[in-house]
Design an enzyme around this catalytic site. Structure first.
Site, mmCIF file in Angstrom:
data_model
loop_
_atom_site.group_PDB
_atom_site.id
_atom_site.type_symbol
_atom_site.label_atom_id
_atom_site.label_comp_id
_atom_site.label_asym_id
_atom_site.label_seq_id
_atom_site.Cartn_x
_atom_site.Cartn_y
_atom_site.Cartn_z
ATOM 1 N N SER A 1 135.503 -11.365 -2.574
ATOM 2 C CA SER A 1 135.562 -12.501 -1.655
ATOM 3 C C SER A 1 136.896 -13.215 -1.842
ATOM 4 O O SER A 1 137.659 -12.895 -2.764
ATOM 5 C CB SER A 1 134.410 -13.472 -1.934
ATOM 6 O OG SER A 1 134.467 -13.896 -3.278
ATOM 7 N N LYS A 2 137.174 -14.159 -1.004
ATOM 8 C CA LYS A 2 138.366 -15.009 -1.164
ATOM 9 C C LYS A 2 138.163 -16.269 -0.357
ATOM 10 O O LYS A 2 137.447 -16.253 0.653
ATOM 11 C CB LYS A 2 139.613 -14.273 -0.644
ATOM 12 C CG LYS A 2 140.907 -14.847 -1.170
ATOM 13 C CD LYS A 2 141.215 -14.286 -2.531
ATOM 14 C CE LYS A 2 142.494 -14.829 -3.106
ATOM 15 N NZ LYS A 2 142.833 -14.094 -4.344
#
Ligand code: NAD
Length: 421
Positions: free
Chosen positions: A110-111
């Site tokens: 994720s980011k």
């Protein structure tokens, strides 16, 4: 550079997808699997409303993208930068998925990011922004769901505010919701410098397989933040000669070598590496043209391009930054026989010690720094040689080899879990 220009010139999402498509063809994946791996699982876009010190209300665009959770909870940093845009966050989330798989740690990818220049905010405004951003994404993060960490423009203090906001919402302390937090709140020893340290371990492995003599090697580093400065200190302590470093304001050069500890003191006082007394100032762009053995891009994506790749003289490029090299540049570097340690391998040290932090938090039992660093070395060395073996056996470049390893592991997990319902 404005966003639209960045997006038009080198869209990092399109480049990441292009590379993924190449890997998926080599892995002979079925069309359905290909579609699945290209698509982020969840994209969250929020308005982060902040009351500024002067009473004004400002709204900043915030994102959290969860690309894949088949191998474990989503994991990825949070970036505060004025050029953050959704396609960038999507690409960085996808790279996190492959990176965790390459390192063999049980996380997905994720980011997150907020489009803001953090240096223009007071500490109080930064805290308000962080707490409001956390609140806006609070249903989607958690120690078993999605675990943020520091990235460009964020640090241990920002993680502490996220942890506190999340914990207040739950009604009890939840240190496992973030990694990269201060030691006093359950952070891990060695996390701060883990990305730089992991990068150094991968350089040592690359030197070994390339049979390069390690005495008197010259190093150039673009970016002197968390990752660049820590890599510089560790390499300096090992006897490497750091001849140039740069930051967003420009570069400094001394062919006799630079002491990164002293440069850091200068940065603390002045805010930049430039004008450091024991060196000469150079333009930031010159950093890629210097005569050196090892080049470490440790700033942002799209830095090594068709325009400057042919000027690079280094034997090894260690990609401490995420996506610093464009596909066009890759071809030029390959023709010039430069050994690339790709981002999803080279900078995996950060997420690896984040994983150690998460494990230590679950056990409520904390390791010595020596144990953290030894375990990190094990993970980095194992990942390096797994990638290197694929590079040799399949006669593909190191980036493709790392991608085959990472994407292959994720595809296997997707297949085993099946598609619900
Ligand atoms: P940071 O904010 O601490 O430092 C970034 C540095 O890059 C600063 O010195 C800044 O001045 C410099 N910079 C920015 N734009 C530049 C430009 N155009 N030219 C030269 N220098 C420039 O960020 P960081 O945490 O050190 O992250 C650096 C890179 O490493 C990013 O690509 C990040 O995604 C990647 N990374 C970070 C971690 C981590 O644990 N922090 C982990 C994996 C990967």
């Amino acid at each position: 550079m404005s966003n639209s220009l960045v997006e038009k010139k080198n869209n990092v999402w399109e480049m990441t997808l292009k590379r993924l498509n190449g890997t998926m063809s080599l892995l002979n994946l079925k069309p359905g699997m290909k579609k699945y791996l290209c698509e982020p699982r969840k994209i969250i876009e929020v308005a982060v409303t902040v009351k500024m010190d002067n009473g004004d209300i400002n709204i900043f665009k915030g994102y959290r993208v969860q690309h894949n959770t088949n191998r474990g909870p989503a994991k990825g940093g949070i970036r505060y930068h004025q050029d953050v845009y959704l396609d960038e966050i999507k690409a960085l989330a996808m790279l996190m998925t492959w990176k965790c798989a390459v390192a063999g740690i049980p996380f997905g990818g994720s980011k997150g990011g907020v489009k803001v220049n953090p240096s223009e905010l007071s500490k109080r405004e930064l805290e308000n922004l962080t707490r409001r951003y956390t609140f806006e994404i609070i249903q989607n993060i958690g120690p078993e769901k999605d675990i943020p960490a520091p990235d460009v423009g964020t640090n241990a203090q920002v993680m502490a505010w996220i942890m506190d906001t999340y914990s207040i919402d739950k009604g009890y302390g939840v240190p496992g919701v973030v990694t990269g937090k201060p030691i006093a709140l359950g952070g891990s020893l060695g996390r701060e410098e883990a990305t730089g340290r992991g990068c150094v371990y991968s350089i040592l492995s690359a030197l070994k397989v390339s049979n390069i003599d390690t005495t008197n090697l010259k190093v150039v580093i673009q970016g002197f933040g968390n990752v660049g400065s820590n890599a510089a200190k560790i390499l300096y302590d090992l006897g490497f000669k750091i001849i140039a470093v740069s930051d967003v304001r420009g570069g400094i050069y001394n062919k006799k070598g630079i002491d990164p500890y002293r440069v850091l003191k200068h940065v603390e006082k002045t805010g930049s590496v430039i004008n450091y007394r024991e060196s000469e100032n150079i333009a930031g762009s010159k950093i890629f043209e210097l005569d050196c053995d090892i080049l470490i891009p440790a700033a942002l994506e799209n830095q090594i391009t068709k325009g400057n790749a042919s000027k690079i003289k280094a034997k090894i490029i260690a990609e401490a930054a995420n996506a610093p090299t464009t596909p066009d540049a890759d071809e030029i570097l390959k023709d010039n026989d430069i050994f690339i340690i790709p981002d999803i391998l080279c900078n995996a040290g950060g997420v690896t010690v984040s994983y150690f932090e998460w494990v230590q938090g679950r056990d409520a039992y904390f390791w010595s720094k020596r144990k953290v660093n030894l375990q990190l070395r094990d993970v980095m060395d194992k990942a390096f040689y797994e990638v290197y073996d694929i590079h040799k056996k399949n006669k593909v470049d190191m980036r493709t080899a790392a991608s085959i390893l990472g994407v292959g592991r994720v595809a296997e997990a997707v297949k085993l879990r099946g598609i619900y319902p």
